[in-house]
Design an enzyme around this catalytic site. Sequence first.
Site, mmCIF file in Angstrom:
data_model
loop_
_atom_site.group_PDB
_atom_site.id
_atom_site.type_symbol
_atom_site.label_atom_id
_atom_site.label_comp_id
_atom_site.label_asym_id
_atom_site.label_seq_id
_atom_site.Cartn_x
_atom_site.Cartn_y
_atom_site.Cartn_z
ATOM 1 N N TYR A 118 21.307 -6.979 -1.497
ATOM 2 C CA TYR A 118 20.640 -5.951 -0.825
ATOM 3 C C TYR A 118 19.112 -6.209 -1.013
ATOM 4 O O TYR A 118 18.185 -5.295 -1.257
ATOM 5 C CB TYR A 118 20.928 -4.392 -1.211
ATOM 6 C CG TYR A 118 22.413 -4.307 -0.697
ATOM 7 C CD1 TYR A 118 22.791 -4.255 0.738
ATOM 8 C CD2 TYR A 118 23.331 -4.384 -1.761
ATOM 9 C CE1 TYR A 118 24.280 -3.989 0.940
ATOM 10 C CE2 TYR A 118 24.717 -4.018 -1.351
ATOM 11 C CZ TYR A 118 25.073 -3.859 -0.009
ATOM 12 O OH TYR A 118 26.454 -3.663 0.355
ATOM 13 N N CYS A 151 1.013 -1.209 -0.052
ATOM 14 C CA CYS A 151 -0.062 0.141 -0.049
ATOM 15 C C CYS A 151 0.710 1.279 -0.003
ATOM 16 O O CYS A 151 0.898 1.893 0.752
ATOM 17 C CB CYS A 151 -0.890 -0.141 1.051
ATOM 18 S SG CYS A 151 -1.813 -1.447 0.957
HETATM 19 C C1 LIG Z 1 28.486 -2.072 2.598
HETATM 20 C C2 LIG Z 1 29.775 -1.926 2.688
HETATM 21 C C3 LIG Z 1 30.732 -2.835 1.999
HETATM 22 C C4 LIG Z 1 30.308 -3.452 0.813
HETATM 23 O O1 LIG Z 1 29.999 -2.505 -0.242
HETATM 24 P P1 LIG Z 1 29.514 -3.150 -1.763
HETATM 25 O O2 LIG Z 1 29.165 -1.829 -2.375
HETATM 26 O O3 LIG Z 1 28.317 -4.011 -1.426
HETATM 27 O O4 LIG Z 1 30.404 -3.924 -2.255
HETATM 28 C C5 LIG Z 1 32.093 -2.757 2.310
HETATM 29 N N1 LIG Z 1 32.412 -2.245 3.607
HETATM 30 C C6 LIG Z 1 31.573 -1.504 4.295
HETATM 31 C C7 LIG Z 1 32.333 -0.968 5.520
HETATM 32 C C8 LIG Z 1 30.363 -1.415 3.917
HETATM 33 O O5 LIG Z 1 29.698 -0.975 4.845
#
Ligand SMILES: *Cc1c(COP(=O)(O)O)cnc(C)c1O
Length: 433
Positions: free
Chosen positions: A385, A356
């Site tokens: 994600y 919704c």
């Molecule tokens: C999210 C994150 C990653 C991974 O990022 P990607 O874009 O998914 O490769 C690596 N290190 C830290 C600290 C993050 O917060």
Amino acid sequence: MEKIIKNNTLYFDGCDTVELAKRYGTPLYVMSETAIVEKCKEVRDTFLNKYERTRAAYAAKAFLTLSMCKIIEREGLCLDVVSGGELYTAIKANFPAEKIEFNGNNKSQGEIELAVDYQIGRIIVDGLDELKLIESICEEKGKTINILYRITPGVKSDSHDYIVTGKKDSKFGIPLDDEVIYPAIEQAIKSPYVNFMGFHFHVGSQLHNNESHLKALDIALKLIRETKEKYNYVTPELNIGGGFGVNYTEEDSKKPYAYFLDPMMEKINNFSKEINITRPEVVIEPGRSIVAEAGLTLYTVGTIKDIKGIRKYVSVDGGMTDNIRPALYQAKYEGLAANKANDTKTDVVTICGKCCESGDILIRDAKVTELKRGDIFAVFTTGAYGYTMASNYNKNPLPATVLVKEGKSELIVKRQSYDHMIENEIIPESLSL
Ligand SMILES: *Cc1c(COP(=O)(O)O)cnc(C)c1O
């Protein structure tokens, strides 16, 4: 490629996706083990085996389940967690403690205690107050732990603002103001409770350009030099984060890991020679790039509304609950009718979810074949994600996840039941009728 079309049907890693939808129900996350393994191999071939003293810690927040921990362990990667829950999942999968690193801008006392008790490999510390918390916990437990400092390099990467993390105005990391960073470094060097391993940065996500990585690296190297000069202390490790982009649509231009890592390693090698130190051990943290393209989501088409002259809405049985990214940052996806995969795409429709919210749209202006209620629609590149950002909005149960490999499929996450969703809910005495 893991995706092929056979008998007008979409196959993924050897599995008939229409069969998968029938067998496991929809919405359904499908993860290709072959694709995940291929990405891990690329990391090994072009980084871990090419350069000595390197590690790759898969960023668990992209996609984490007990089975994923097993794949990551088997493929020789370490694991980067950002919460007690992710750490707990790793512990439950018996992931080797020394191969776990813990990131995050607001770790709680309980989360740090869990990390210290399990004796994980590294805590990436976000500030001096966190260091003090770690010290007091280690003192009480009679333990020590390896730490790095996450710095805010102050570079702005070229991505959606919500996934840019390295600019100065950020909740992540330690800003490089002299009166902030130097006392923190000094404290970490002196502390009997932590081994100060060095610096960490992570500039953003879904990047197709290595510029911000290289700029941030220059800043980190300067800090390594200053730490040596000021405190006569050589930091043995450097963590350069993740952020390597993937192809969601044809607008994306994914680069191999080497495009980011080779010039960085060259810089680090030259720098180390120049200031006469052993090159620090270099760590990367790829998340999205390991799993995004290894996943797709299967939906069943329901209501179709053709608003004459305006737009045709094709509703599917999931949406922002299983994939928040289009609503959260206008992320773009592509998809296909899995049960008529080769039919000519004569229609332009908006694939929307069942929640919704008007913003609950998965794909705007998708070119598709004529869709009918009951068709199976596949959205591609949902491996990162998606599941980890899923919610129970509108009390929609979380989908199941199947792992597919060369024609075989295995359930790795059961579909959530209605009962499971209300399991923690309580009716207090005062409300019993
Ligand atoms: C999210 C994150 C990653 C991974 O990022 P990607 O874009 O998914 O490769 C690596 N290190 C830290 C600290 C993050 O917060």
